[in-house]
Design a protein around this motif. Structure first.
Motif, short mmCIF file in Angstrom:
data_model
loop_
_atom_site.label_atom_id
_atom_site.label_comp_id
_atom_site.label_asym_id
_atom_site.label_seq_id
_atom_site.Cartn_x
_atom_site.Cartn_y
_atom_site.Cartn_z
N MET A 1 0.85 -1.18 0.00
CA MET A 1 0.00 0.00 0.00
C MET A 1 0.89 1.23 0.00
N GLY A 2 0.58 2.21 -0.83
CA GLY A 2 1.42 3.39 -0.98
C GLY A 2 1.04 4.48 0.00
N PRO B 1 -0.26 8.30 1.12
CA PRO B 1 -1.46 9.02 0.67
C PRO B 1 -1.23 9.86 -0.58
N ASP B 2 0.01 10.35 -0.78
CA ASP B 2 0.27 11.17 -1.97
C ASP B 2 0.77 10.33 -3.15
N ASP B 3 0.75 9.02 -3.01
CA ASP B 3 1.17 8.13 -4.08
C ASP B 3 0.22 8.30 -5.28
N GLY C 1 -0.70 6.29 -7.60
CA GLY C 1 -1.61 5.15 -7.77
C GLY C 1 -2.80 5.26 -6.85
N THR C 2 -2.59 5.66 -5.62
CA THR C 2 -3.66 5.81 -4.64
C THR C 2 -4.57 6.97 -5.03
N ALA C 3 -3.98 8.09 -5.42
CA ALA C 3 -4.78 9.25 -5.83
C ALA C 3 -5.59 8.91 -7.08
N ALA D 1 -6.61 5.94 -7.97
CA ALA D 1 -7.67 5.00 -7.58
C ALA D 1 -8.83 5.74 -6.91
N ARG D 2 -8.52 6.72 -6.06
CA ARG D 2 -9.58 7.50 -5.42
C ARG D 2 -10.37 8.29 -6.44
#
Length: 83
Positions: A1-2, A4-6, A8-10, A12-13
Motif C-alpha cells: 500500500m502506498g 497518501p500522496d502516491d 496510484g492511490t490518488a 484510484a480515489r
C-alpha cells in the motif's frame, strides 16, 4: 500500500469517485424519467378515462411527479469530489 500522496492511490480515489458520481447521475436520471412518466400519467389517464374533460389532471399524480423530480435533484448532493 502506498503513501497518501502516491499517484496510484490518488488515481484510484479519483476513479472510485468518478464511478460513484456516474451511478448517482444514473439514479437521478432514472428518478427524473420516472417523475416525467408519473406527471404524464396524471394527464393521460384522466383524458383516456374521461375524454370529455381534457384538462382535468389528477392533482395527486402531479404532486407525486413533482416530489420525484425534487428527490432526483436532491440525489446530486451525494456527488463526490473527483479531485
Amino acid at each position: 500500500m502506498g503513501a497518501p500522496d502516491d499517484p496510484g492511490t490518488a488515481r484510484a480515489r479519483k476513479l472510485a469517485a468518478k464511478r460513484a458520481n456516474e451511478r448517482i447521475r444514473l439514479l437521478a436520471g432514472f428518478l427524473n424519467a420516472l417523475a416525467i412518466a408519473v406527471v404524464g400519467a396524471g394527464f393521460i389517464v384522466p383524458v383516456i378515462g374521461q375524454p370529455d374533460r381534457l384538462l382535468s389532471p389528477n392533482l395527486a399524480w402531479l404532486v407525486l411527479g413533482s416530489i420525484r423530480h425534487l428527490v432526483a435533484q436532491g440525489v446530486f448532493a451525494f456527488l463526490r469530489s473527483e479531485d
